[in-house]
Design a protein around this motif. Structure first.
Motif, PDB file in Angstrom:
ATOM      1  N   HIS A 135     -17.817  -7.954 -44.506  1.00 26.92           N
ATOM      2  CA  HIS A 135     -19.028  -8.668 -44.101  1.00 26.92           C
ATOM      3  C   HIS A 135     -20.276  -7.785 -44.095  1.00 26.92           C
ATOM      4  O   HIS A 135     -21.268  -8.122 -43.454  1.00 26.92           O
ATOM      5  CB  HIS A 135     -18.828  -9.303 -42.718  1.00 26.92           C
ATOM      6  CG  HIS A 135     -17.858 -10.452 -42.724  1.00 26.92           C
ATOM      7  ND1 HIS A 135     -16.502 -10.276 -42.709  1.00 26.92           N
ATOM      8  CD2 HIS A 135     -18.061 -11.791 -42.775  1.00 26.92           C
ATOM      9  CE1 HIS A 135     -15.900 -11.451 -42.722  1.00 26.92           C
ATOM     10  NE2 HIS A 135     -16.817 -12.385 -42.771  1.00 26.92           N
ATOM     11  N   HIS A 136     -20.231  -6.652 -44.780  1.00 30.01           N
ATOM     12  CA  HIS A 136     -21.427  -5.815 -44.857  1.00 30.01           C
ATOM     13  C   HIS A 136     -21.343  -4.937 -46.105  1.00 30.01           C
ATOM     14  O   HIS A 136     -20.277  -4.774 -46.713  1.00 30.01           O
ATOM     15  CB  HIS A 136     -21.578  -4.936 -43.611  1.00 30.01           C
ATOM     16  CG  HIS A 136     -20.630  -3.771 -43.600  1.00 30.01           C
ATOM     17  ND1 HIS A 136     -19.332  -3.861 -43.150  1.00 30.01           N
ATOM     18  CD2 HIS A 136     -20.788  -2.476 -44.007  1.00 30.01           C
ATOM     19  CE1 HIS A 136     -18.740  -2.689 -43.265  1.00 30.01           C
ATOM     20  NE2 HIS A 136     -19.591  -1.825 -43.788  1.00 30.01           N
ATOM     21  N   VAL A 137     -22.475  -4.352 -46.485  1.00 23.49           N
ATOM     22  CA  VAL A 137     -22.510  -3.379 -47.569  1.00 23.49           C
ATOM     23  C   VAL A 137     -23.439  -2.248 -47.161  1.00 23.49           C
ATOM     24  O   VAL A 137     -24.513  -2.478 -46.590  1.00 23.49           O
ATOM     25  CB  VAL A 137     -22.987  -4.015 -48.894  1.00 23.49           C
ATOM     26  CG1 VAL A 137     -24.373  -4.648 -48.739  1.00 23.49           C
ATOM     27  CG2 VAL A 137     -23.009  -2.983 -50.013  1.00 23.49           C
TER      28      VAL A 137
ATOM     29  N   THR B  71     -16.276 -12.476 -49.019  1.00 25.77           N
ATOM     30  CA  THR B  71     -15.364 -13.591 -49.231  1.00 25.77           C
ATOM     31  C   THR B  71     -16.005 -14.717 -50.041  1.00 25.77           C
ATOM     32  O   THR B  71     -15.308 -15.648 -50.451  1.00 25.77           O
ATOM     33  CB  THR B  71     -14.867 -14.159 -47.889  1.00 25.77           C
ATOM     34  OG1 THR B  71     -15.972 -14.718 -47.161  1.00 25.77           O
ATOM     35  CG2 THR B  71     -14.235 -13.065 -47.042  1.00 25.77           C
ATOM     36  N   ALA B  72     -17.311 -14.624 -50.287  1.00 22.02           N
ATOM     37  CA  ALA B  72     -17.984 -15.619 -51.124  1.00 22.02           C
ATOM     38  C   ALA B  72     -17.590 -15.487 -52.584  1.00 22.02           C
ATOM     39  O   ALA B  72     -17.918 -16.354 -53.401  1.00 22.02           O
ATOM     40  CB  ALA B  72     -19.496 -15.509 -50.970  1.00 22.02           C
ATOM     41  N   GLY B  73     -16.911 -14.392 -52.942  1.00 24.24           N
ATOM     42  CA  GLY B  73     -16.423 -14.230 -54.304  1.00 24.24           C
ATOM     43  C   GLY B  73     -17.103 -13.111 -55.053  1.00 24.24           C
ATOM     44  O   GLY B  73     -18.137 -12.575 -54.627  1.00 24.24           O
TER      45      GLY B  73
ATOM     46  N   ARG C  78      -7.526 -12.625 -47.803  1.00 27.03           N
ATOM     47  CA  ARG C  78      -8.633 -13.505 -47.368  1.00 27.03           C
ATOM     48  C   ARG C  78      -9.865 -13.389 -48.265  1.00 27.03           C
ATOM     49  O   ARG C  78     -10.981 -13.574 -47.798  1.00 27.03           O
ATOM     50  CB  ARG C  78      -9.019 -13.211 -45.906  1.00 27.03           C
ATOM     51  CG  ARG C  78      -7.891 -13.441 -44.910  1.00 27.03           C
ATOM     52  CD  ARG C  78      -8.310 -13.090 -43.505  1.00 27.03           C
ATOM     53  NE  ARG C  78      -8.723 -11.700 -43.386  1.00 27.03           N
ATOM     54  CZ  ARG C  78      -7.878 -10.696 -43.191  1.00 27.03           C
ATOM     55  NH1 ARG C  78      -6.588 -10.933 -43.069  1.00 27.03           N
ATOM     56  NH2 ARG C  78      -8.308  -9.461 -43.084  1.00 27.03           N
ATOM     57  N   MET C  79      -9.667 -13.057 -49.543  1.00 25.35           N
ATOM     58  CA  MET C  79     -10.806 -12.945 -50.469  1.00 25.35           C
ATOM     59  C   MET C  79     -10.497 -13.685 -51.763  1.00 25.35           C
ATOM     60  O   MET C  79     -10.153 -13.069 -52.782  1.00 25.35           O
ATOM     61  CB  MET C  79     -11.132 -11.474 -50.763  1.00 25.35           C
ATOM     62  CG  MET C  79     -11.713 -10.729 -49.596  1.00 25.35           C
ATOM     63  SD  MET C  79     -12.286  -9.074 -50.066  1.00 25.35           S
ATOM     64  CE  MET C  79     -12.737  -8.410 -48.471  1.00 25.35           C
TER      65      MET C  79
END
Length: 397
Positions: free
Chosen positions: A87-89, A111-113, A162-163
């Motif tokens: 959830h971060h970069v 997880t949006a792809g 979960r991805m």
């Protein structure tokens, strides 16, 4: 790294001695390596001509002529690096001595792809490269740490939990095509281990470095280099079965995995089940710091579970240090519980001199490791240095 590459006096060895402060002059290198001055001078000259070392100024004399000081030519040669979380970069530039700068972090949902992630990385790393070049620096490559299984040789993501959409995605090649730079792709725990080893424990040869955040992973340093195993899955402790899981199902398809009780995601879910707001590891740390009893109990139990798994690793591998990194390593109850389990369950011989501590590089460790690995792989591809941090793949231009 082959036996020949490990020989004293290799270019890689000379560069590491200067980079970690063990030697500051040719005379220091002669004393450190026990080799002829002519051999050491030949290696130094090779590195100076390659632009990896500089030689200037004068050091303190030990009775003869004042020696010229050696330095790693850090600020003019960099790699770009990105340390991805679910959830971060976090992105930045890394120099040859391992220092990071122009570091930035923002929220991003992997997880949006892969499509949105590829666009985001292209935009951020292109802008970062332009800033480095405007400052007169040479960008040698890109290092990426990804929070899931990675085929480092093939540059692909392998079945991350979960991805959806990421399985077999060729992130290395797709990003290299867009950036026009060599790209090295690795698991986030591996680059964390490289960064922490190089920055904080360069003298140690055998380490286990755990990343405890939203998920759990670990990187293994053996003989001073990253150890991947036969297929790159060495250090994956998240799917080891533990006693306290009560048959909980795991995203891998098995039941009872460490990840189901000891990861940040599992702890947050358990807290929400008790009516306590917790969506991230930051929330968990805040609750523990504020003395919330349910959060503290869950974090301490997570430390025991992690420690129970690591006890088997320590008895088997006999490392010099177990280093706990990732966001949850900021929770002292977790670190203390891991330490207690290791002393309780490991052989006295294995823990007699064992260092058990939280990582010192904080959130930059993975970024520094990814950048360092990219620089070494790029130099190896150019024939300047062997890939001294282990079997890292040659980057694709």
């Amino acid at each position: 790294m082959t036996a020949a590459e490990e020989q004293p006096g290799s270019a890689a060895h000379v560069l590491e001695l200067v980079a970690n402060g063990s030697a500051a002059s040719r005379a220091d290198l002669v004393r450190e390596l026990g080799l002829a001055a002519s051999t050491v001078s030949a290696r130094v000259q090779e590195l100076v001509e390659a632009g990896l070392l500089s030689e200037s100024g004068e050091g303190a004399s030990r009775g003869g002529r004042r020696p010229r000081l050696l330095r790693v030519a850090d600020r003019q040669t960099v790699a770009l690096a990105a340390d991805l979380g679910s959830h971060h970069v976090r992105t930045g530039a890394v120099g040859l001595t391992g220092g990071g700068f122009d570091i930035d972090e923002s929220a991003f949902d992997l997880t949006a792809g892969p499509g949105p992630a590829l666009d985001m990385l292209t935009e951020r790393l292109t802008a970062l490269a332009e800033r480095q070049r405007a400052a007169g620096r040479t960008v040698r490559g890109v290092g990426i740490g990804f929070p899931g299984p990675v085929d480092a040789d093939g540059g692909r993501i392998i079945a991350p939990s979960r991805m959806p959409g990421w399985h077999l995605f060729a992130l290395r090649d797709r990003l290299a095509d867009r950036l026009g730079l060599p790209v090295l792709l690795d698991n986030d725990a591996n680059v964390l281990a490289l960064g922490e080893h190089r920055a904080a424990h360069p003298a140690l040869r055998h380490l286990v470095v755990v990343k405890a955040g939203r998920g759990i992973g670990s990187g293994v340093i053996s003989g001073g280099r990253l150890y991947r195993g036969a297929r790159g899955s060495a250090g994956d402790i998240s799917h080891v079965r533990v006693d306290s899981t009560a048959e909980l199902p795991c995203s891998c398809g098995n039941i009872g995995c460490l990840e189901t009780v000891a990861s940040g995601a599992a702890i947050a879910a358990a807290l929400r089940g008790q009516g306590i707001a917790a969506d991230s590891t930051t929330d968990i740390l805040r609750l523990v710091e504020n003395g919330e009893p349910h959060a503290t109990t869950l974090v301490r139990q997570a430390g025991r579970d992690i420690g129970a798994v690591l006890a088997v690793v320590v008895n088997f591998f006999n490392p010099e240090a177990v280093i706990l990194g990732g966001a949850l390593s900021g929770a002292e109850p977790l670190v203390a519980a891991v330490r207690g389990m290791l002393y309780e369950r490991c052989l006295p011989m294995a823990t007699r001199d064992l260092v058990i501590d939280a990582a010192t590089c904080g959130p930059d460790a993975g970024l520094l490791g990814a950048g360092h690995a990219a620089l070494r792989a790029s130099a190896a591809a150019d024939g300047l240095l062997p890939a001294a941090d282990g079997p890292l793949p040659a980057p694709r231009a």
